[in-house]
Structure formats: structure tokens, C-alpha cells
Design a protein around this motif. Structure first.
Motif, short mmCIF file in Angstrom:
data_model
loop_
_atom_site.label_atom_id
_atom_site.label_comp_id
_atom_site.label_asym_id
_atom_site.label_seq_id
_atom_site.Cartn_x
_atom_site.Cartn_y
_atom_site.Cartn_z
N GLY A 187 18.03 7.94 2.99
CA GLY A 187 18.87 7.22 1.68
C GLY A 187 18.31 7.94 0.45
N HIS A 188 18.63 7.18 -0.83
CA HIS A 188 18.47 7.69 -1.85
C HIS A 188 16.98 7.69 -2.30
CE1 HIS A 188 19.10 7.90 -6.22
NE2 HIS A 188 18.21 6.92 -6.56
N LEU A 189 16.34 8.68 -2.85
CA LEU A 189 14.87 8.74 -3.25
C LEU A 189 14.77 7.99 -4.54
CD1 LEU A 189 14.15 12.54 -2.30
CD2 LEU A 189 14.34 10.51 -0.83
N LEU A 190 13.97 7.11 -4.61
CA LEU A 190 13.53 6.42 -5.78
C LEU A 190 12.31 7.21 -6.48
CD1 LEU A 190 13.38 2.78 -4.82
CD2 LEU A 190 15.46 3.90 -5.73
N GLN A 191 11.66 7.96 -5.59
CA GLN A 191 10.41 8.78 -6.12
C GLN A 191 11.02 10.02 -6.28
OE1 GLN A 191 11.28 8.43 -2.98
NE2 GLN A 191 10.16 10.18 -1.52
N PRO A 192 10.15 10.92 -7.13
CA PRO A 192 10.59 12.16 -7.61
C PRO A 192 10.39 13.24 -6.70
CG PRO A 192 8.61 11.58 -8.80
CD PRO A 192 9.03 10.56 -8.03
N THR A 193 9.50 13.01 -5.70
CA THR A 193 8.94 13.92 -4.69
C THR A 193 9.72 13.83 -3.09
OG1 THR A 193 7.16 12.28 -3.91
CG2 THR A 193 6.68 14.26 -5.40
N ILE A 194 9.63 14.77 -2.72
CA ILE A 194 10.53 14.89 -1.14
C ILE A 194 9.46 14.34 -0.09
CG2 ILE A 194 11.45 16.34 0.27
CD1 ILE A 194 13.18 16.33 -2.18
N ASN A 195 10.03 13.52 0.58
CA ASN A 195 9.18 13.03 1.63
C ASN A 195 9.54 13.78 3.04
OD1 ASN A 195 11.34 11.17 1.59
ND2 ASN A 195 10.52 10.37 3.43
N ILE A 196 8.76 13.57 4.23
CA ILE A 196 8.93 14.36 5.34
C ILE A 196 10.32 14.04 6.07
CG2 ILE A 196 7.95 14.81 7.63
CD1 ILE A 196 6.03 15.94 5.77
N SER A 197 10.55 12.69 6.09
CA SER A 197 11.92 12.40 6.62
C SER A 197 13.27 13.19 6.06
CB SER A 197 12.19 11.06 6.97
OG SER A 197 11.99 10.35 6.06
N THR A 198 12.97 13.35 4.57
CA THR A 198 14.16 13.70 3.75
C THR A 198 14.34 15.19 3.96
OG1 THR A 198 13.67 12.14 2.28
CG2 THR A 198 15.11 13.98 1.47
N THR B 243 0.83 -1.18 0.01
CA THR B 243 0.02 0.01 -0.18
C THR B 243 0.97 1.44 -0.03
OG1 THR B 243 -0.18 -0.03 2.28
CG2 THR B 243 -1.77 -1.32 1.21
N GLY B 244 0.22 2.15 -0.61
CA GLY B 244 1.24 3.57 -0.75
C GLY B 244 2.21 3.41 -1.47
N ALA B 245 2.48 2.65 -2.57
CA ALA B 245 3.71 1.99 -3.40
C ALA B 245 4.53 3.12 -3.73
CB ALA B 245 3.03 1.24 -4.63
N GLY B 246 3.94 4.43 -4.10
CA GLY B 246 4.71 5.20 -4.47
C GLY B 246 5.46 6.06 -3.66
N GLY B 247 5.42 6.05 -2.25
CA GLY B 247 6.10 6.76 -1.26
C GLY B 247 7.53 6.14 -1.13
N PHE B 248 8.27 6.88 -0.35
CA PHE B 248 9.70 6.86 -0.19
C PHE B 248 9.98 5.33 0.22
CE2 PHE B 248 13.23 7.53 3.11
CZ PHE B 248 14.15 7.39 2.23
N ILE B 249 9.38 4.80 1.41
CA ILE B 249 9.93 3.61 1.82
C ILE B 249 9.28 2.54 1.03
CG2 ILE B 249 9.72 1.97 3.89
CD1 ILE B 249 9.84 4.31 5.58
#
Ligand SMILES: NC(=O)c1ccc[n+]([C@@H]2O[C@H](COP(=O)([O-])OP(=O)(O)OC[C@H]3O[C@@H](n4cnc5c(N)ncnc54)[C@H](OP(=O)(O)O)[C@@H]3O)[C@@H](O)[C@H]2O)c1
Length: 275
Positions: free
Chosen positions: A192-203, A15-21
């Protein structure tokens, strides 16, 4: 961490596959031969396009439209799956946006998993559901038996941690009621390295030291873990029949001073605070 594949050929839902983790979890699942049904709120949103570029995605990844508040959408995504990685969650400190979707989403996923008789649900909780308790003695080592204190979270308006506690507890209760095999991962702050193009909160925790928006650093420590390790921990827990309960993922504890020193060594050209 190296994990031997023991369960390739299965279909699992993330679930939430596009997210950072979750993107890291999907990447490793595909590499190990799993067929993956990833839920996203909008499969056509360019922010999820990276998933389609992952190795094996063309053959074995399907994106399903699903929202945590919409049971039917989750049920369709989980239908036919051997296992579920429930990683989607709001990442906000707004109580209305955080608490209900997190709790309802966790319950919906467990109920859908029960109806589909999935082998195991691996839930991404947080260290925020574990360590926020001022009444705990300083001599006590924080471990998987610890829970954040809900009154403290409420009084300090820490609605993210409050939401993670109540969502994880709701998942445990629902899993017990429905007979679902639930195992929980409680990661610390994930980088860690972001696979997604958006910035998540922990980054943002790191980005603020690189952009100059943080002029000083706090005199405090935090536990950190790499996204790759968190993803592999989820899969190891899924593939290990004897795994049970909660697993803290918090391998590195650093003072902020150490964090900025590491950043300075890697990126001396950025305005990293020195005090
Ligand atoms: N990053 C950390 O340091 C950290 C540490 C401990 C635990 N965690 C936990 O790890 C999980 C993933 O975190 P992350 O850092 O990877 O965050 P992220 O990149 O923001 O991913 C969160 C995902 O949840 C989805 N989501 C949010 N609300 C939803 C809803 N109502 N319905 C369906 N999907 C929804 C988002 O989808 P959209 O893209 O559509 O918004 C997004 O894909 C969360 O459960 C978080 O609490 C994270």
C-alpha cells in the motif's frame, strides 16, 4: 473495511510508530479521536517526521523514545495507556538481530502492559508464524490454529519466521502468566501507499519488479493485504470486546504472474518481467 469508532477519547501506545504498518495504525487512531503515544527509537530522526504531519498529531500524538530491549523505556511509553498496539519488530533474517529483540520486546511489552493494567494488547505477528510447515497436508486449509514449524524454519535458515513464532509464543505465555488480554493479528505480505519516507521490506517485494533488478518472477503464489486494511483490523480487534486469539489477515492470494500483470497495467513504463 469500515469500522465505527467505539472508543475515542482513550490513550493508546503504538510501538515502532514510524514503521510502515504502525504509521497507518497511528493515522487511523488519530482520525478516530484517540490520544496516541508512539514509540520510536529516535524521535528526532527525519524518518519519523511524517507522523507529526498526520491529522490530529499536533493535538494528540506524543513520540516517546523506546527500544524493545529497554524495559524501562517501554514502561514509560505504556504508562497511562488504555491499550497497546505492539507492532515494532526487527525485520531481518539475521538470527542475532531478529530473535532476541523480537522475543524480549514482546515480553517487555506484555509485562509493562500488565503493570499498567491496560485493557488490551494487540500484537502484530505474521503469517510467517502460521504457514511454514511442510508436514501439513496440502488438503488442510491454513487457519488461525496453524503454527510454523520451528525446526523447519531453523533448517531453512528462515530466521524472520522463526523469530515471529518464538516472539508470538512468548507473548502468549507472558500474557497468560500476567493476566493480560492479548489479541494477535497475523498479516500476510502487506502493501500500500507508504506514509513513511523510507522503504520497508515488504515494499521491496514489489520494487524489485519495477527497478529491473528482478528479470523473472517465481512460479509461486503469495497472500497479500493492504496496509489500510491491516491497520483497521488492528483497531477493530482492539475495539471489539469479544475479539480473542489470533486473526489471519490474508484476503488476496495471487500468483506472481498476476502481480506483474497488475504492475504492468499500472506502470507500463517500468521494466516489469514478462516471464
Ligand atoms: N510488512 C509486512 O508485509 C508484514 C507482514 C506481516 C507482519 N508484519 C509485521 O508487522 C510489523 C511492522 O512491520 P512493517 O512492515 O511495518 O516494518 P517496518 O516499517 O520495518 O517497521 C518496523 C518497526 O519496528 C521498529 N523496531 C525494530 N527493531 C526495534 C527495536 N529493537 N526497538 C524498537 N523498535 C524497533 C522499527 O523502528 P526503527 O525505525 O527505529 O528501525 C520500525 O519502526 C512487524 O512486527 C512485522 O513483523 C509485517
Amino acid at each position: 473495511m469500515h469500522v465505527e469508532s467505539v472508543a475515542s477519547g482513550q490513550t493508546v501506545c503504538v510501538t515502532g510508530a514510524g514503521g510502515f504498518i504502525a504509521s497507518w495504525i497511528v493515522k487511523h487512531l488519530l482520525e478516530r479521536g484517540y490520544t496516541v503515544k508512539g514509540t520510536v527509537r529516535n524521535p528526532d530522526d527525519p524518518k519519523n517526521a511524517h507522523l507529526k504531519e498526520l491529522g490530529g498529531a499536533k493535538e494528540r500524538l506524543t513520540l516517546c523514545r523506546a527500544d524493545l530491549l529497554d524495559f524501562q523505556s517501554l514502561k514509560e511509553a505504556i504508562n497511562g495507556c488504555d491499550g497497546v498496539f505492539h507492532t515494532a519488530s526487527p525485520m531481518t533474517n539475521d538470527p542475532e538481530q531478529m530473535v532476541e529483540p523480537a522475543v524480549k520486546g514482546a515480553k517487555n511489552v506484555i509485562i509493562a502492559a500488565a503493570e499498567d493494567k491496560v485493557r488490551r494488547v494487540v500484537l502484530t505477528s505474521s503469517i510467517g508464524a502460521v504457514y511454514m510447515d511442510p508436514k501439513r497436508s496440502r488438503d488442510v486449509v491454513v487457519d488461525e490454529s496453524c503454527w510454523s514449524d520451528l525446526e523447519f524454519c531453523k533448517n531453512t535458515k528462515n530466521w524472520y519466521c522463526y523469530g515471529k513464532v518464538v516472539a508470538e509464543k512468548a507473548a502468549w505465555e507472558m500474557a497468560k502468566e500476567k493476566g493480560v488480554d492479548l489479541v494477535v493479528v497475523n498479516p500476510s505480505l502487506v502493501f500500500g501507499h507508504l506514509l513513511q519516507p523510507t522503504i520497508n521490506i515488504s515494499t521491496l517485494h514489489i520494487l524489485k519488479y519495477l527497478t529491473g533488478s528482478a528479470k523473472t518472477y517465481a512460479n509461486s503464489v503469495h497472500a497479500y493485504v493492504h496496509a489500510n486494511d491491516v491497520a483497521l483490523a488492528h483497531i477493530l480487534i482492539y475495539e471489539t470486546p469479544s475479539a480473542s486469539g489470533r486473526y489471519l489477515c490474508a484476503p488476496h492470494v495471487l500468483h506472481r504472474g498476476e502481480v506483474v500483470q497488475i504492475l504492468y497495467r499500472l506502470f507500463p513504463q517500468y521494466p516489469i518481467p514478462t516471464k
